[in-house]
Scaffold this active site. Structure first.
Site, PDB file in Angstrom:
ATOM      1  N   TRP A 125       0.858  -1.191   0.000  1.00 21.80           N
ATOM      2  CA  TRP A 125       0.000   0.000   0.000  1.00 21.80           C
ATOM      3  C   TRP A 125       0.888   1.234   0.000  1.00 21.80           C
ATOM      4  CZ3 TRP A 125      -0.147   3.891   3.802  1.00 21.80           C
ATOM      5  CH2 TRP A 125      -1.030   4.939   3.487  1.00 21.80           C
ATOM      6  N   ASP A 135     -10.081   5.115  10.646  1.00 19.49           N
ATOM      7  CA  ASP A 135      -9.437   4.017  11.371  1.00 19.49           C
ATOM      8  C   ASP A 135      -9.791   3.947  12.851  1.00 19.49           C
ATOM      9  OD1 ASP A 135      -7.850   2.426   9.423  1.00 19.49           O
ATOM     10  OD2 ASP A 135      -6.982   4.372   8.974  1.00 19.49           O
ATOM     11  N   LYS A 180      -7.202   2.500  -2.459  1.00 22.55           N
ATOM     12  CA  LYS A 180      -7.705   3.536  -1.557  1.00 22.55           C
ATOM     13  C   LYS A 180      -8.379   4.640  -2.351  1.00 22.55           C
ATOM     14  CE  LYS A 180      -6.429   6.191   2.465  1.00 22.55           C
ATOM     15  NZ  LYS A 180      -5.558   6.242   3.634  1.00 22.55           N
ATOM     16  N   GLU A 200      -3.315  -3.101  -2.084  1.00 25.19           N
ATOM     17  CA  GLU A 200      -4.438  -2.464  -1.376  1.00 25.19           C
ATOM     18  C   GLU A 200      -4.798  -1.151  -2.059  1.00 25.19           C
ATOM     19  OE1 GLU A 200      -3.479  -1.351   2.675  1.00 25.19           O
ATOM     20  OE2 GLU A 200      -5.568  -0.913   3.189  1.00 25.19           O
ATOM     21  N   ASP A 250      -9.638  -2.731   2.049  1.00 26.46           N
ATOM     22  CA  ASP A 250      -9.725  -2.163   3.396  1.00 26.46           C
ATOM     23  C   ASP A 250     -11.083  -1.474   3.431  1.00 26.46           C
ATOM     24  OD1 ASP A 250      -9.652   0.029   5.327  1.00 26.46           O
ATOM     25  OD2 ASP A 250      -7.517  -0.354   5.555  1.00 26.46           O
ATOM     26  N   ASP A 272      -6.958  -3.388  10.910  1.00 28.32           N
ATOM     27  CA  ASP A 272      -6.144  -2.217  10.561  1.00 28.32           C
ATOM     28  C   ASP A 272      -6.822  -0.951  11.071  1.00 28.32           C
ATOM     29  OD1 ASP A 272      -4.440  -0.350   9.520  1.00 28.32           O
ATOM     30  OD2 ASP A 272      -5.144  -0.533   7.453  1.00 28.32           O
TER      31      ASP A 272
HETATM   32  C1  RNT Z   1      -3.795   3.134   4.985  1.00 24.26           C
HETATM   33  C2  RNT Z   1      -3.902   1.672   4.755  1.00 24.26           C
HETATM   34  C3  RNT Z   1      -2.767   0.859   5.263  1.00 24.26           C
HETATM   35  C4  RNT Z   1      -2.255   1.304   6.610  1.00 24.26           C
HETATM   36  C5  RNT Z   1      -1.316   0.340   7.297  1.00 24.26           C
HETATM   37  C6  RNT Z   1      -0.571   0.996   8.420  1.00 24.26           C
HETATM   38  O1  RNT Z   1      -4.910   3.832   4.634  1.00 24.26           O
HETATM   39  O2  RNT Z   1      -5.106   1.210   5.267  1.00 24.26           O
HETATM   40  O3  RNT Z   1      -3.116  -0.475   5.240  1.00 24.26           O
HETATM   41  O4  RNT Z   1      -3.299   1.586   7.498  1.00 24.26           O
HETATM   42  O5  RNT Z   1      -0.486  -0.240   6.385  1.00 24.26           O
HETATM   43 ZN    ZN Z   2      -5.413  -0.850   5.347  1.00 27.75          ZN
END
Ligand code: RNT
Ligand code: ZN
Length: 418
Positions: free
Chosen positions: A181, A294, A224, A222, A257, A325
């Site tokens: 990521w 988060d 976003k 990952e 995520d 996470d």
């Molecule tokens: C960030 C991502 C990522 C981090 C971690 C620390 O938006 O979710 O996965 O939170 O790698």
């Molecule tokens: Zn994440």
């Protein structure tokens, strides 16, 4: 109501609570090390800001400041959570002997030997993450940078992380999920949206050219939607990451995520969509409030829905790799870890107590009236008794009995960290 009565109540709906508990206690769920120190790690100046568009807020006392403190906190957490925890480390948590500091592009397996010993002592596996943020070589881009030197540094970091992941898998005898990521993106409207993506794609190709056994090291990408300070454009968008994974199924997995989508999108619905195409996928479970905030995972509707889809799609038989996470610095960090982990276990157990076949038969026969009735009635079955029994089976405290231990740890240990 006693456990025996609760069990009988479930049995009357043809639900086998013991089978559910036996299943869950053997499913690895990753515990993220970064809740304990607000995502700071040990390899750079601890006063440096967290970058990459992620943020921790709050300054509750007791943050772990070094490997010893973080491991002590994890030791405590591991006595309070049921199931089969697996550690999840970031590369920034490398542990160096005196005078042996190495930059991220030069990290080696030996820098994680102490973590291997920790995992062995707890009889758990370990997942891993290259750390493409909070570092002077973020310009601020990393793998998508137009600067050759920057990109090379981060590609070398990714390759080093593949070697470290292979080492972790071999030492611990369990597959390692290695998640890629980056927070690469722009605060405002870019003139070139494709260039960074093509560079990111080529960079991942290069990282994954480092040899590894895909059965033991499972790289993920990952996606976003946006981050703080990078609101206008994210290089690793949903379409980018999913397409990369789809085109490279033989060497990586998609990672979703649930904080990384538009607020009305739900990842629960995306799990069966992806599993129609991918044999395996990975998840980061978090709790977004209006953005990728988060927050600590709760036993809330979407967490339950996510877990139902995992269970219904045979996700617990190796098709879904589950990790937590989140990072909250405004409350006791041990409690944050424990509450989130226990809630995910609760949601998984709750999902395992669904008479899936009966419900699916109703759906397929068009019996939507009864489907609604049964689904609603399932919500008020005596779940608490089954959950307590599961905790007892895993030799951890039941609800109502663990928080006093956290308070005691806070008074004895955390208060000293001033
Ligand atoms: C960030 C991502 C990522 C981090 C971690 C620390 O938006 O979710 O996965 O939170 O790698
Ligand atoms: Zn994440």
């Amino acid at each position: 109501m006693s456990y025996a009565e609760a069990k009988a109540k479930y049995a009357s709906m043809r639900i086998d609570v013991e089978a559910a508990m036996d299943k869950l206690k053997n499913v690895p769920v990753s515990l993220h090390c970064w809740q304990g120190d607000d995502v700071r790690g040990f390899d750079t100046d601890p006063s440096k800001p967290l970058t990459g568009g992620i943020q921790t807020t709050g300054n509750y006392p007791g943050r772990a400041r070094n490997p010893e403190e973080l491991m002590a906190d994890l030791d405590k957490v591991l006595t309070l959570i049921p199931g089969k925890p697996k550690m999840n480390l970031h590369a920034s948590y490398a542990i160096f002997e005196e005078g042996q500091w190495a930059d991220r592009d030069k990290l080696e397996p030996k820098h994680f030997a102490k973590w291997v010993a920790f995992c062995k002592a707890h009889n758990c596996g370990c997942d891993f993450n290259p750390t493409f943020f909070s570092h002077p070589m973020c310009d601020p881009l990393t793998l998508s940078s137009p600067n050759e030197e920057t990109r090379k540094f981060w590609i070398d970091h990714g390759k080093a992380c593949i070697r470290i992941s292979s080492y972790l898998a071999e030492e611990l005898g369990q597959p390692v999920i290695m998640n890629i990521w980056t927070g690469d993106g722009f605060k405002d409207i870019p003139a070139d949206r494709m260039g960074p993506r093509v560079r990111y794609k080529d960079a991942i190709d290069e990282i994954l050219s480092e040899p590894y056994d895909f059965a033991n090291v499972k790289p993920c990408v990952e996606s976003k939607v946006f981050g703080i300070g990078v609101e206008a454009y994210t290089v690793g968008s949903a379409e980018f990451a999913l397409s990369y994974a789809a085109m490279n199924k033989e060497k990586c997995l998609p990672l979703m995520d649930n904080g990384h989508y538009h607020p009305t999108e739900v990842v629960s619905d995306k799990i069966p969509a992806l599993l129609a195409f991918f044999p395996e996928l990975a998840l980061h479970v978090t709790r977004p409030i209006r953005w990728d905030s988060d927050h600590v995972v709760l036993f809330d509707d979407e967490t339950k829905e996510l877990c139902k889809e995992i269970v219904r799609c045979s996700g617990l038989d190796g098709r879904v790799d589950i990790a937590l996470d989140y990072f909250d610095a405004s409350i006791n960090r041990i409690s944050a870890w424990v509450v989130g982990y226990r809630n995910l276990q609760k949601a998984l157990l709750f999902a395992l107590l669904e008479p899936t076949e009966t419900l699916q038969k109703m759906q397929n026969e068009g019996n939507f009236t009864e489907l609604m009735v049964v689904m609603e009635e399932l919500k008020t079955l005596p779940f608490g008794e089954i959950w307590d029994e599961y905790c007892r089976m895993c030799n951890v405290p039941v609800d109502g009995e663990w928080f006093a231990e956290v308070k005691e740890y806070e008074n004895k240990i955390l208060e000293e960290r001033k």
